[in-house]
Design an enzyme around this catalytic site. Structure first.
Site, PDB file in Angstrom:
ATOM      1  CG  HIS A 230      -2.160  -0.832   1.070  1.00 45.06           C
ATOM      2  ND1 HIS A 230      -3.449  -0.611   0.914  1.00 45.06           N
ATOM      3  CD2 HIS A 230      -2.269  -2.318   0.974  1.00 45.06           C
ATOM      4  CE1 HIS A 230      -4.388  -1.531   0.587  1.00 45.06           C
ATOM      5  NE2 HIS A 230      -3.530  -2.683   0.896  1.00 45.06           N
ATOM      6  CG  ASP A 231       5.718   2.633  -0.211  1.00 49.55           C
ATOM      7  OD1 ASP A 231       5.243   3.902  -0.398  1.00 49.55           O
ATOM      8  OD2 ASP A 231       6.585   2.239   0.260  1.00 49.55           O
TER       9      ASP A 231
ATOM     10  CB  SER B 287       7.354  -1.338  -0.502  1.00 53.11           C
ATOM     11  OG  SER B 287       6.183  -1.387  -1.228  1.00 53.11           O
TER      12      SER B 287
ATOM     13  CB  CYS C  95      -6.850   0.116   4.267  1.00 50.47           C
ATOM     14  SG  CYS C  95      -6.920  -0.993   2.864  1.00 50.47           S
TER      15      CYS C  95
ATOM     16  N   GLY D 106       3.962  -4.984   8.362  1.00 48.08           N
ATOM     17  CA  GLY D 106       5.417  -4.591   8.425  1.00 48.08           C
ATOM     18  C   GLY D 106       5.461  -3.019   8.015  1.00 48.08           C
TER      19      GLY D 106
ATOM     20  CG  HIS E  96      -0.466   0.217   9.069  1.00 45.29           C
ATOM     21  ND1 HIS E  96      -1.177   1.367   8.497  1.00 45.29           N
ATOM     22  CD2 HIS E  96      -1.195  -0.090  10.240  1.00 45.29           C
ATOM     23  CE1 HIS E  96      -1.845   1.959   9.537  1.00 45.29           C
ATOM     24  NE2 HIS E  96      -2.075   1.012  10.393  1.00 45.29           N
TER      25      HIS E  96
ATOM     26  CE1 TYR F   3      -4.212   9.804  12.582  1.00 39.40           C
ATOM     27  CE2 TYR F   3      -5.695   8.972  10.905  1.00 39.40           C
ATOM     28  CZ  TYR F   3      -5.310   9.845  12.013  1.00 39.40           C
ATOM     29  OH  TYR F   3      -6.391  10.986  11.950  1.00 39.40           O
TER      30      TYR F   3
ATOM     31  CG  ASN G 181       2.483   4.477   7.601  1.00 39.49           C
ATOM     32  OD1 ASN G 181       3.719   4.060   7.352  1.00 39.49           O
ATOM     33  ND2 ASN G 181       1.914   3.902   8.726  1.00 39.49           N
ATOM     34  CE1 TYR G 182      -2.476   8.389   5.488  1.00 38.32           C
ATOM     35  CE2 TYR G 182      -3.000  10.573   5.709  1.00 38.32           C
ATOM     36  CZ  TYR G 182      -3.280   9.162   6.141  1.00 38.32           C
ATOM     37  OH  TYR G 182      -4.510   9.020   6.908  1.00 38.32           O
TER      38      TYR G 182
END
Length: 531
Positions: A114-115, A120, A177, A183, A185, A191, A474-475
């Site tokens: 989800h990067d 990643s 989500c 790993g 997240h 969050y 993470n965003y």
């Protein structure tokens, strides 16, 4: 020293293959494969070659694309890794690190994919993807108050397992989500909608097992508190490979209450702008068990405000709080839905109550893929009515962009900004996520959606944090700076935005645990320039 090693490996593989074939010299992928197969010890029950995929393998693209979550990077022109190791054993991780170092290959570590900007599984140079999806066990403590969670486990698997094992009395504070891999997240902060009550995922992590640049398996005691601090919010991929996290499970009530109400132009006689003004006044100060996300989007040339909330308690108590603190919203009992905490995970995915079993959160591969761009901001002072007018205007001019305003306060304001590497604590009223989604391929539509996102982001400059303009790791957003040469100066540009005053301590940890800068990528923590 590196060149002779590579040369020797290529020659040895070439001599091996030339006996059976007159084909061209071996690829870097085959050299890498020979290297990892030749290493000892390996687990005889899980031979590494069974979990290694090069472009010649018919499953290569399937394995690669299974965890590409942004269709912008799902195409023929995106650079592909020379190999993917879908590790199923710790020895696979150790072998991948050893051979990537030996062959001067960069490593990309992927747990859920989800990067947002694909770091990643992307690189501009030769690289290997270490995919963690096979490592997804969840082992619960005897009292069901802790669990060891491997990095490849998704949030959906964790939530489902925790709820089932605890008879719905335990949960874990993390993202909404279910497809997110633990790993990445967790290591970026983790969050979600329980953070005002329990903080972030990292505030509930008590141990970790990692593999460092030397291939050693370490836990909190053997890695030391400095590195354990860095892993919680500093992005683990700059330091090591996280094999598993030990998480502290939190109590959840038998029933939680959720709601999602919209105001298009106005709601119950109160116009949207006034509702947003009031939300800013109360969202970070209201009861810690209540989280209300405000999403701003456009509908029929009008700004729409959606108020989506979760309360860790029953609807009667929620309505008491809302009537007192936010009467302007006019929330009523029919809009409040009581359910188990595990069921609320589906509600936040916009799945209507009762229409799907909670087991759908175990689906690892989403049915629908999208093209996307995300950015982030932090807001420390309420935005005035005049400011909101300007924001509404720019949203109407850039209709592909939505903004999600996520409230702070509560537990987030109680934890010092130096407690973990994640620095965005007290003093922030809310965090913004800018989102643009599109569903058709092509350079023009992508360029337009990206431009719209940038225009909205630029227009928000007067209202958000300054010096630095803060961002949430993470965003992931490559627009705020990248370091192609892994220099300290380049790294500081994005580093202070993501980590503020914690950046220098992260550099110090990095220089101690990975002085050769093996774990690096476009937004990694750099080593000091004097190194």
């Amino acid at each position: 020293m590196k060149s002779p090693t590579i040369q020797t490996l290529i020659i040895s593989v070439f001599l091996f293959t030339i006996q059976t074939s007159l084909a061209s010299p071996p690829t870097l992928g085959s050299v890498f494969t020979q290297c990892i197969i030749g290493l000892k010890p390996s687990n005889p029950c899980s031979p590494i070659q069974n979990f290694t995929y090069t472009p010649q393998n018919p499953k290569f693209l399937i394995i690669l694309n299974n965890y590409v979550r942004n269709l912008r990077y799902f195409n023929n022109t995106t650079r592909k890794p020379i190999a993917i190791v879908a590790a199923a054993d710790v020895t696979h991780i150790q072998a991948t690190i050893t051979c990537a170092k030996k062959l001067s290959l960069q490593l990309r570590i992927r747990s859920g994919g989800h990067d947002y900007d694909g770091l990643s599984y992307l690189s501009t140079v030769d690289f290997v993807v270490l995919d963690m999806f096979n490592l997804r066990s969840i082992e619960f403590g005897r009292k069901l108050d802790t669990a060891w969670v491997q990095s490849g486990a998704t949030l959906g698997e964790i939530y489902y397992g925790v709820a089932n094992k605890s008879n719905d009395l335990r949960g874990f504070p993390a993202g909404i989500c279910p497809g997110l891999g633990a790993g990445g997240h967790f290591s970026g902060g983790g969050y979600g909608n329980m953070m005002r009550r329990y903080g972030l995922s990292i505030d509930n992590i008590i141990d970790a097992k990692i593999v460092d640049a030397k291939g050693r398996v370490l836990d909190r005691t053997s890695m030391g508190e400095d590195l354990f601090w860095a892993l919680r919010g500093g992005g683990a991929a700059s330091f090591c490979v996280v094999l598993a996290w030990k998480i502290k499970l939190v109590p959840v009530p038998e029933k939680v209450t959720v709601f999602n109400v919209e105001a298009v132009g106005k709601r119950g006689g109160v116009n949207t702008k006034e509702l947003v003004v009031k939300w800013q006044e109360i969202a970070d100060k209201i009861d810690n068990s209540l989280f209300i996300r405000l999403t701003l989007s456009t509908s029929n040339k009008t700004v729409k405000a959606s108020f989506m909330g979760m309360f860790l308690g029953d609807s009667s108590r929620l309505l008491e709080i809302m009537t007192k603190e936010f009467p302007e919203l006019g929330l009523n009992k029919t809009e409040c839905i009581e359910m188990k905490w595990i069921e609320s995970v589906l509600f936040w995915l916009s799945i209507p109550p009762g229409t799907a079993p909670t087991s759908v959160m175990l689906n690892r591969i989403p049915q629908k893929q999208i093209y996307l761009k995300r950015k982030s901001d932090y807001v420390q002072k309420p935005i005035s009515r005049t400011g909101l007018d300007a924001i509404f205007k720019v949203l109407l001019e850039n209709e592909n962009v939505t903004m999600a305003w996520n409230p702070y306060g509560g537990r987030m304001s109680e934890i010092p900004s130096t407690e973990t590497a994640f620095p965005h604590r007290a003093g922030n009223k809310f965090k913004i996520q800018y989102a643009a989604n599109w569903f058709v391929p092509g350079e023009e539509v992508a360029k337009e959606c990206m431009s719209q996102t940038e225009r909205v982001f630029e227009a928000m400059t007067p209202y958000v944090s300054k010096n630095p303009r803060e961002a949430f790791l993470n965003y992931r957003d490559v627009d705020i700076g990248t370091s192609l040469n892994s220099t300290y100066e380049e790294g500081k540009v994005y580093g202070v935005k993501y980590f503020k005053n914690n950046f220098e301590r992260l550099v110090s940890v990095k220089s101690r645990v990975d002085p050769d800068n093996f774990f690096r990528y476009e937004q990694s923590i750099p080593v000091p320039s004097s190194h």
